[in-house]
Design a protein around this motif. Structure first.
Motif, PDB file in Angstrom:
ATOM      1  N   VAL A  99       0.683  -1.052   0.029  1.00 52.88           N
ATOM      2  CA  VAL A  99      -0.122   0.142   0.124  1.00 52.88           C
ATOM      3  C   VAL A  99       1.112   1.422  -0.095  1.00 52.88           C
ATOM      4  CG1 VAL A  99      -2.134  -1.503   1.405  1.00 52.88           C
ATOM      5  CG2 VAL A  99      -0.383  -0.239   2.626  1.00 52.88           C
ATOM      6  N   GLU A 100       2.068   0.843   0.074  1.00 52.49           N
ATOM      7  CA  GLU A 100       3.348   1.942  -0.007  1.00 52.49           C
ATOM      8  C   GLU A 100       3.078   3.549  -1.253  1.00 52.49           C
ATOM      9  OE1 GLU A 100       7.138   1.004  -0.980  1.00 52.49           O
ATOM     10  OE2 GLU A 100       7.230   1.233   1.625  1.00 52.49           O
ATOM     11  N   HIS A 101       2.094   2.750  -2.399  1.00 49.41           N
ATOM     12  CA  HIS A 101       1.586   3.970  -3.351  1.00 49.41           C
ATOM     13  C   HIS A 101       0.702   4.806  -2.964  1.00 49.41           C
ATOM     14  CE1 HIS A 101      -1.131   0.891  -3.826  1.00 49.41           C
ATOM     15  NE2 HIS A 101      -1.819   1.135  -4.295  1.00 49.41           N
ATOM     16  N   LEU A 106      -3.277   9.634   0.620  1.00 47.47           N
ATOM     17  CA  LEU A 106      -4.287   9.628   1.741  1.00 47.47           C
ATOM     18  C   LEU A 106      -3.119  10.609   2.843  1.00 47.47           C
ATOM     19  CD1 LEU A 106      -5.183   7.079   3.431  1.00 47.47           C
ATOM     20  CD2 LEU A 106      -3.742   6.672   4.402  1.00 47.47           C
ATOM     21  N   VAL A 107      -2.509  11.365   2.649  1.00 40.43           N
ATOM     22  CA  VAL A 107      -2.327  12.059   2.927  1.00 40.43           C
ATOM     23  C   VAL A 107      -2.304  13.468   2.736  1.00 40.43           C
ATOM     24  CG1 VAL A 107      -0.276  14.034   3.571  1.00 40.43           C
ATOM     25  CG2 VAL A 107       0.270  11.439   4.073  1.00 40.43           C
ATOM     26  N   MET A 153      -2.433  -5.836   4.645  1.00 39.43           N
ATOM     27  CA  MET A 153      -2.253  -6.124   3.452  1.00 39.43           C
ATOM     28  C   MET A 153      -3.162  -5.595   2.089  1.00 39.43           C
ATOM     29  SD  MET A 153      -0.759  -8.777   4.741  1.00 39.43           S
ATOM     30  CE  MET A 153      -0.441  -9.753   5.763  1.00 39.43           C
ATOM     31  N   ASP A 154      -3.719  -5.292   1.977  1.00 43.17           N
ATOM     32  CA  ASP A 154      -4.577  -4.544   0.632  1.00 43.17           C
ATOM     33  C   ASP A 154      -5.105  -3.213   1.271  1.00 43.17           C
ATOM     34  OD1 ASP A 154      -6.923  -4.202   1.731  1.00 43.17           O
ATOM     35  OD2 ASP A 154      -6.960  -6.990   0.885  1.00 43.17           O
ATOM     36  N   LYS A 155      -5.523  -2.032   0.518  1.00 45.96           N
ATOM     37  CA  LYS A 155      -5.980  -0.797   0.799  1.00 45.96           C
ATOM     38  C   LYS A 155      -7.425  -0.708   1.572  1.00 45.96           C
ATOM     39  CE  LYS A 155      -8.458  -0.488  -3.080  1.00 45.96           C
ATOM     40  NZ  LYS A 155      -9.254   0.549  -4.745  1.00 45.96           N
ATOM     41  N   LEU A 156      -7.897  -1.717   1.603  1.00 45.85           N
ATOM     42  CA  LEU A 156      -9.390  -1.712   2.840  1.00 45.85           C
ATOM     43  C   LEU A 156      -9.088  -1.270   4.526  1.00 45.85           C
ATOM     44  CD1 LEU A 156     -11.935  -3.930   1.175  1.00 45.85           C
ATOM     45  CD2 LEU A 156     -11.462  -1.518   1.273  1.00 45.85           C
ATOM     46  N   PRO A 157      -7.690  -2.407   4.978  1.00 40.69           N
ATOM     47  CA  PRO A 157      -7.229  -2.526   6.371  1.00 40.69           C
ATOM     48  C   PRO A 157      -6.891  -1.552   6.496  1.00 40.69           C
ATOM     49  CG  PRO A 157      -6.707  -4.476   5.572  1.00 40.69           C
ATOM     50  CD  PRO A 157      -7.167  -3.611   3.939  1.00 40.69           C
ATOM     51  N   LEU A 158      -6.077  -0.673   5.370  1.00 39.21           N
ATOM     52  CA  LEU A 158      -5.117   1.281   5.391  1.00 39.21           C
ATOM     53  C   LEU A 158      -6.995   2.050   5.745  1.00 39.21           C
ATOM     54  CD1 LEU A 158      -2.505   2.494   5.609  1.00 39.21           C
ATOM     55  CD2 LEU A 158      -2.808   2.930   3.469  1.00 39.21           C
ATOM     56  N   LEU A 159      -7.425   1.994   4.847  1.00 39.22           N
ATOM     57  CA  LEU A 159      -8.450   2.992   4.661  1.00 39.22           C
ATOM     58  C   LEU A 159      -9.497   2.958   5.658  1.00 39.22           C
ATOM     59  CD1 LEU A 159      -9.608   3.166   0.735  1.00 39.22           C
ATOM     60  CD2 LEU A 159      -8.259   4.848   1.911  1.00 39.22           C
ATOM     61  N   ARG A 160      -9.450   1.797   6.246  1.00 33.88           N
ATOM     62  CA  ARG A 160     -10.356   1.989   7.209  1.00 33.88           C
ATOM     63  C   ARG A 160      -9.670   2.255   8.837  1.00 33.88           C
ATOM     64  NH1 ARG A 160     -10.750  -3.568   7.185  1.00 33.88           N
ATOM     65  NH2 ARG A 160     -12.571  -3.480   5.745  1.00 33.88           N
ATOM     66  N   LEU A 161      -8.106   1.972   9.377  1.00 30.15           N
ATOM     67  CA  LEU A 161      -7.487   2.578  10.032  1.00 30.15           C
ATOM     68  C   LEU A 161      -7.534   4.011   9.505  1.00 30.15           C
ATOM     69  CD1 LEU A 161      -5.352   2.253  12.650  1.00 30.15           C
ATOM     70  CD2 LEU A 161      -3.274   2.219  10.836  1.00 30.15           C
TER      71      LEU A 161
END
Length: 423
Positions: A99-101, A106-107, A153-161
């Motif tokens: 998800v580094e991209h 996000l910022v 692992m993917d964008k959904l957990p990152l967006l959830r956080l």
């Protein structure tokens, strides 16, 4: 504003009259003043021009969007690479390269949310605590850094956080349903930019995170809580444990709102410099939930005990006691203080000093100062610094600030709360 009048007297006449020797004037030499202030407004009064004429001005404008983006994308990028955050300490841990991209988008989105909120949710007499600044923006990323990047692992957990931390920083401050709906709509529009729906990112409400779901674990992991029954069971276990070691028993009915508040308070307490202002009418559970959250975090919870003769000396003694515990013994303490305990407005002034600098003027006796110096000397030397008085006190006040978590419980009813916020 008597202090300003006194400062102006020195600026005009280079000294003050002695109050003991009537008529003798004391000149003070070789003093330079460096003063800092925010622009008038939002509870800040304008300063008289008779004082400001003595100063050379240096004005700081709002930080540019590109500067904010550079700062926070560097922080978030280091966390994604496993080099920054609670889990890694000094050694890098597995990051989340998948998800580094999403780092810069996000910022960007967080900065846009912050700009929209600061321009549209302005403080009013009924919402005088709607004052947002750059600290709030940084707290979104500080919250994200509490999670373990390897679990994403993917964008959904990152967006959830990210959604959860944005809600904790901004949404929890909103006082009515209208403002909360407005914020939810703003977040839904943001989700569309990542070609995902709001329901995919937030499959259930309320979305909660916590680090207490595995009691007794060596490493507390900040993770999403998706099982409400397990959450209730775990908090009930903590409550039983609390009742076994405390004389005053706590018998709470754990409905969903109460459990949400416990998750919010434990999240604040686990952060360095994490302090909370709990708004609610008396009897809404502010103190009980704070005591339970402190027990969950394994912190000592301290409250002053008011009596008929409780005054400034007793208050200073109580404050000194917890500051020495936090600074010398490095104990984590929750200082729980309610608006009904404010016997003197100077109590709030001391709390303000404690939150801002970790120190209260003229608090320690000479022998206590010697004790502080002796205790902090090896700690400062381990950091490779010279054990000067300034370095020793700076290390001590830094410890005090990070170990004392102040929780203020106030009622939003009436003019008093607004007046205190302005101060």
């Amino acid at each position: 504003q008597p202090p300003i009048k006194l400062l102006r007297q020195w600026m005009d006449h280079k000294g003050w009259y002695d109050r003991k020797k009537i008529g003798s004037f004391k000149n003070l030499v070789d003093i330079n003043f460096v003063c800092a202030m925010g622009p008038p407004g939002g509870g800040r009064n304008a300063i008289t021009t008779r004082l400001t004429r003595h100063f050379n001005y240096l004005s700081f404008t709002e930080m540019e969007g590109s500067s904010k983006k550079k700062i926070f994308s560097t922080i978030l990028g280091s966390w994604m690479a496993g080099k920054l955050g609670e889990i890694c300490y000094r050694d890098p841990v597995p990051g989340c390269p998948a998800v580094e991209h999403l780092n810069e988008p996000l910022v960007d989105a967080t900065i846009r949310i912050y700009s929209t909120i600061t321009s549209q949710l302005l403080p009013t007499p009924a919402k005088s605590h709607y004052t947002f600044n750059l600290r709030d923006l940084s707290k979104v990323f500080q919250g994200m850094l509490m999670a373990e990047p390897a679990k994403i692992m993917d964008k959904l957990p990152l967006l959830r956080l990210w959604y959860h931390e944005t809600c904790r920083v901004f949404r929890d401050r909103l006082v009515n349903e209208e403002d909360r709906t407005w914020f939810d709509d703003l977040m839904k529009t943001m989700m569309l930019e990542w070609e995902t729906t709001f329901d995919e990112v937030v499959p259930f409400q309320p979305l909660l995170y916590g680090d207490f779901m595995m009691p007794g674990a060596d490493v507390k992991l900040y993770e999403p809580i998706d099982n409400k029954e397990k959450l209730m069971h775990v908090i009930e276990e903590y409550m039983e444990e609390y009742n076994q070691i405390n004389t005053t028993k706590m018998k709470l009915v754990l409905f969903m709102d109460a459990m949400e508040h416990i998750c919010r308070i434990t999240r604040i307490l686990r952060q360095a410099l994490g302090n909370a202002l709990l708004l609610g009418v008396g009897g809404s559970g502010r103190q009980s939930l704070t005591k339970l959250a402190s027990h969950i975090a394994d912190y000592e919870c301290f409250q002053i005990e008011l009596s008929k003769n409780y005054g400034m000396p007793e208050w200073r003694e109580d404050i000194k006691k917890i500051m020495l515990k936090a600074g010398l013994s490095s104990l984590s303490i929750t200082f729980l203080f309610t608006d009904t305990q404010i016997k003197s407005e100077s109590f709030l002034e001391d709390i303000n000093n404690l939150l801002n600098s970790g120190d209260i003027p003229n608090l320690y006796a000479p022998d206590e100062q010697d004790q502080i110096m002796t205790t902090m000397k090896p700690i400062v030397q381990d950091q490779g610094l010279q054990p000067t008085k300034a370095n020793l006190m700076a290390a001590y006040t830094g410890r005090v600030r990070s170990n004392i978590h102040t929780v203020l419980c106030m009622s939003p009813i009436g003019e008093v709360f607004r007046a205190r916020l302005r101060q």
